[in-house]
Design a protein around this motif. Structure first.
Motif, PDB file in Angstrom:
ATOM      1  N   GLN A 163     -10.081   1.082   1.230  1.00  0.00           N
ATOM      2  CA  GLN A 163      -8.398   1.755   0.745  1.00  0.00           C
ATOM      3  C   GLN A 163      -9.067   1.062  -0.493  1.00  0.00           C
ATOM      4  OE1 GLN A 163      -6.564   0.132   4.484  1.00  0.00           O
ATOM      5  NE2 GLN A 163      -5.489   0.432   2.924  1.00  0.00           N
ATOM      6  N   ALA A 164      -9.859  -0.477  -1.022  1.00  0.00           N
ATOM      7  CA  ALA A 164     -10.160  -0.900  -2.163  1.00  0.00           C
ATOM      8  C   ALA A 164     -10.498  -0.150  -3.253  1.00  0.00           C
ATOM      9  CB  ALA A 164     -10.899  -2.535  -2.208  1.00  0.00           C
ATOM     10  N   TRP A 165     -11.099   1.229  -3.449  1.00  0.00           N
ATOM     11  CA  TRP A 165     -10.880   1.617  -3.942  1.00  0.00           C
ATOM     12  C   TRP A 165     -10.020   2.572  -4.645  1.00  0.00           C
ATOM     13  CZ3 TRP A 165     -15.242   1.913  -6.543  1.00  0.00           C
ATOM     14  CH2 TRP A 165     -16.475   1.901  -6.323  1.00  0.00           C
ATOM     15  N   LEU A 205     -12.602  -5.819  -4.880  1.00  0.00           N
ATOM     16  CA  LEU A 205     -12.542  -6.169  -3.643  1.00  0.00           C
ATOM     17  C   LEU A 205     -13.568  -7.192  -3.491  1.00  0.00           C
ATOM     18  CD1 LEU A 205     -12.291  -6.711  -0.570  1.00  0.00           C
ATOM     19  CD2 LEU A 205     -13.345  -4.032  -0.396  1.00  0.00           C
ATOM     20  N   ALA A 257     -16.609  -4.244   4.146  1.00  0.00           N
ATOM     21  CA  ALA A 257     -17.113  -4.438   2.706  1.00  0.00           C
ATOM     22  C   ALA A 257     -18.587  -4.137   2.680  1.00  0.00           C
ATOM     23  CB  ALA A 257     -16.755  -5.017   1.961  1.00  0.00           C
ATOM     24  N   PRO A 258     -18.919  -3.388   2.549  1.00  0.00           N
ATOM     25  CA  PRO A 258     -18.929  -2.909   1.220  1.00  0.00           C
ATOM     26  C   PRO A 258     -19.060  -1.492   1.489  1.00  0.00           C
ATOM     27  CG  PRO A 258     -21.409  -2.494   1.005  1.00  0.00           C
ATOM     28  CD  PRO A 258     -20.965  -3.670   1.850  1.00  0.00           C
ATOM     29  N   PHE A 294       0.236  -0.906   0.501  1.00  0.00           N
ATOM     30  CA  PHE A 294       0.177  -0.104  -0.200  1.00  0.00           C
ATOM     31  C   PHE A 294       1.282   1.409  -0.077  1.00  0.00           C
ATOM     32  CE2 PHE A 294      -2.992  -2.972   1.792  1.00  0.00           C
ATOM     33  CZ  PHE A 294      -3.719  -3.328   0.786  1.00  0.00           C
ATOM     34  N   LEU A 321      -6.671  -6.820   1.468  1.00  0.00           N
ATOM     35  CA  LEU A 321      -8.108  -6.630   2.017  1.00  0.00           C
ATOM     36  C   LEU A 321      -9.351  -7.421   2.442  1.00  0.00           C
ATOM     37  CD1 LEU A 321      -7.515  -2.617   0.015  1.00  0.00           C
ATOM     38  CD2 LEU A 321      -7.495  -2.830   2.700  1.00  0.00           C
ATOM     39  N   SER A 346      -7.189   0.855  -5.915  1.00  0.00           N
ATOM     40  CA  SER A 346      -6.833   0.202  -6.690  1.00  0.00           C
ATOM     41  C   SER A 346      -8.418   0.045  -7.782  1.00  0.00           C
ATOM     42  CB  SER A 346      -7.071  -1.471  -6.188  1.00  0.00           C
ATOM     43  OG  SER A 346      -6.145  -1.817  -5.333  1.00  0.00           O
ATOM     44  N   GLU A 347      -9.330   0.772  -7.863  1.00  0.00           N
ATOM     45  CA  GLU A 347     -10.104   0.432  -8.916  1.00  0.00           C
ATOM     46  C   GLU A 347      -9.932   1.708 -10.000  1.00  0.00           C
ATOM     47  OE1 GLU A 347     -13.204  -1.251  -9.466  1.00  0.00           O
ATOM     48  OE2 GLU A 347     -12.137  -2.159  -7.623  1.00  0.00           O
ATOM     49  N   ALA A 388     -11.781  -1.391   5.075  1.00  0.00           N
ATOM     50  CA  ALA A 388     -11.810  -2.108   3.604  1.00  0.00           C
ATOM     51  C   ALA A 388     -12.010  -1.690   2.262  1.00  0.00           C
ATOM     52  CB  ALA A 388     -11.678  -3.696   4.384  1.00  0.00           C
ATOM     53  N   ALA A 389     -13.134  -1.462   2.026  1.00  0.00           N
ATOM     54  CA  ALA A 389     -14.011  -1.181   0.952  1.00  0.00           C
ATOM     55  C   ALA A 389     -13.325   0.636   0.126  1.00  0.00           C
ATOM     56  CB  ALA A 389     -15.586  -0.984   0.907  1.00  0.00           C
TER      57      ALA A 389
END
Lengths: 289, 289
Positions: A153-155, B27, A145-146, A85, B108, A157-158, A150-151
């Motif tokens: 931080q996952a944004w 995710l 999530a969602p 990260f 994640l 990667s989008e 965690a969600a």
């Protein structure tokens, strides 16, 4: 007992349940290191302030909720600092957990802190276990999530990220959890308390974006200019410096407007206004105070 | 509904709560990928078998406990496969989560699965919330520190490792959680059920050590010979092949002896004996069946 002492004692008790003599030493040391000494403990203090404003009818549960929220915040920092990260070398003025203890222990310390948060809640079940179930659900929502961290931080990667949604999940969600759990721990309906937490969280995120730009590593305890270096969404990038400060002020004003009716409403409003002054980075004046 | 269908339905429902349209797509996809299609679902089936043997008085809570345990098992696999641990390329016959989705999403996804496990329990609170609090505590103990999976994995980073303690925490703990939660979900005292789970867990670990030596990548879905390659503690290394098989048999016999009095004791014993035959790697005969 004052809120800061309550929080530190609750965190000591919680971490003490995990970092025992039976625990592998590296993991035990990393758990302590990740939680102590803390940062400003903004989220658990907000949780206790709301619990107090709602009558503080179950202080043990409020303490458990506040410390669970802080444990989850610490877990998110440990994982967020990992090489995959932010690859952060410094956190709270000392080497990040993976640099101090190695990457495997950093991953496991984050995992163990997440689990410890829920164990801490279970230990505070007391007589009103239904109230506990509500708080477990609220906290899960704030970190998973969602809608949770965690969600959020996952944004990152989008390919397409909506800035508001990114901040709401990555930062705002745990602030909303703090206000909602404070209310729920005192037996109040948590739903009306969501807006307050979200607005404070949004203000805090704007303040964090400002700090990233204007402060140096020494004063924030972490490297500055990381958002631009990583092309991460930032309020300063999208609104400019003055625009971001105005946005912060507007959010704090909207936050105090959103406080639901409760016995300690006035005191809570004063606390939030006072607290929000500390959000603003040193050297950045409020435009309209 | 048969136990396998109950488990898959409960897992579908749980993962469906997290991997929604609001969730970042990477995710959401990784969460599904980590949980479906599953392995043998040994732990949740054990949980439901014990719940059934104890009268299955709260099937919704038993399903929630079983699926929470499987979600946590899946989370531990995702994190255990990361480059800083086993650096595993293959899991359940397909690329590991970090190879399929990248390392940030793998971290994640593990975090979100841990949180989802506790949210799943909270959703099943029902009328007996005190029972829920007990199960949250038991599950936390099985996966956190100092007694659960996170501690077990952390023993791999310590210079001196007691093999029995390592296996008890890394593998045995979640099996003990499965039997204890099965009993607790049906309103029985969980404590007498700990020994059964620990012995099955130990047998499963010995079987895993055997599989690591005697089977190939194709049949286990993961690379073989990893324990020796990583100088990891293994029953085959310490006892030899025949000694490890004898140990496995002794543990299964000790497990069925440890079943506490309950309405469905005989049926449960038969299930465990039948199940344990699948533990043994293909081509390794039982010495005394």
């Amino acid at each position: 007992m004052d809120p800061t002492s309550r929080i530190e004692l609750a965190l000591e008790t919680a971490v003490g349940q995990a970092a025992t003599e039976d625990c592998p030493k590296g993991l035990a040391d990393a758990l302590r290191y990740a939680v102590f000494p803390g940062g400003a403990r903004v989220r658990p203090r907000l949780c206790l302030s709301v619990a107090h404003a709602c009558g503080d009818t179950d202080p043990a549960l409020a303490d458990a909720a506040a410390s669970a929220i802080e444990l989850l915040h610490c877990a998110s920092l440990v994982h967020d600092d990992l090489p995959c990260f932010d690859d952060a070398a410094i956190r709270r003025g000392k080497p990040s957990v993976h640099l101090a203890f190695g990457e495997p222990i950093a991953v496991l310390a984050g995992d163990a802190l997440i689990v410890l948060a829920f164990e801490t809640l279970a230990r505070a079940a007391g007589s009103d276990a239904a109230r506990l179930a509500r708080i477990v659900g609220l906290i899960g929502r704030g970190v998973g999530a969602p809608h949770g961290i965690a969600a959020g931080q996952a944004w990152e990667s989008e390919p397409d990220v909506d800035l508001a949604r990114y901040h709401r999940t990555k930062t705002g969600s745990l602030f909303a959890t703090a206000t909602m759990c404070g209310a729920a721990a005192s037996g109040h309906d948590p739903v009306p308390w969501q807006a307050l937490g979200e607005r404070i969280g949004e203000a805090f995120q704007v303040a964090d974006d400002l700090r990233d730009v204007v402060e140096d590593t020494l004063s924030t305890g972490k490297p500055s200019g990381q958002d631009a270096a990583r092309a991460r969404p930032s309020a300063v990038t999208s609104l400019g410096l003055a625009g971001a400060v105005r946005r912060l002020e507007g959010l704090v004003a909207a936050a105090v407007e959103a406080i639901p009716p409760c016995p300690g409403r006035d005191e809570l409003r004063d606390q939030i206004l006072q607290e929000s002054r500390h959000f603003l980075p040193k050297g950045v004046p409020l435009i309209a105070a």
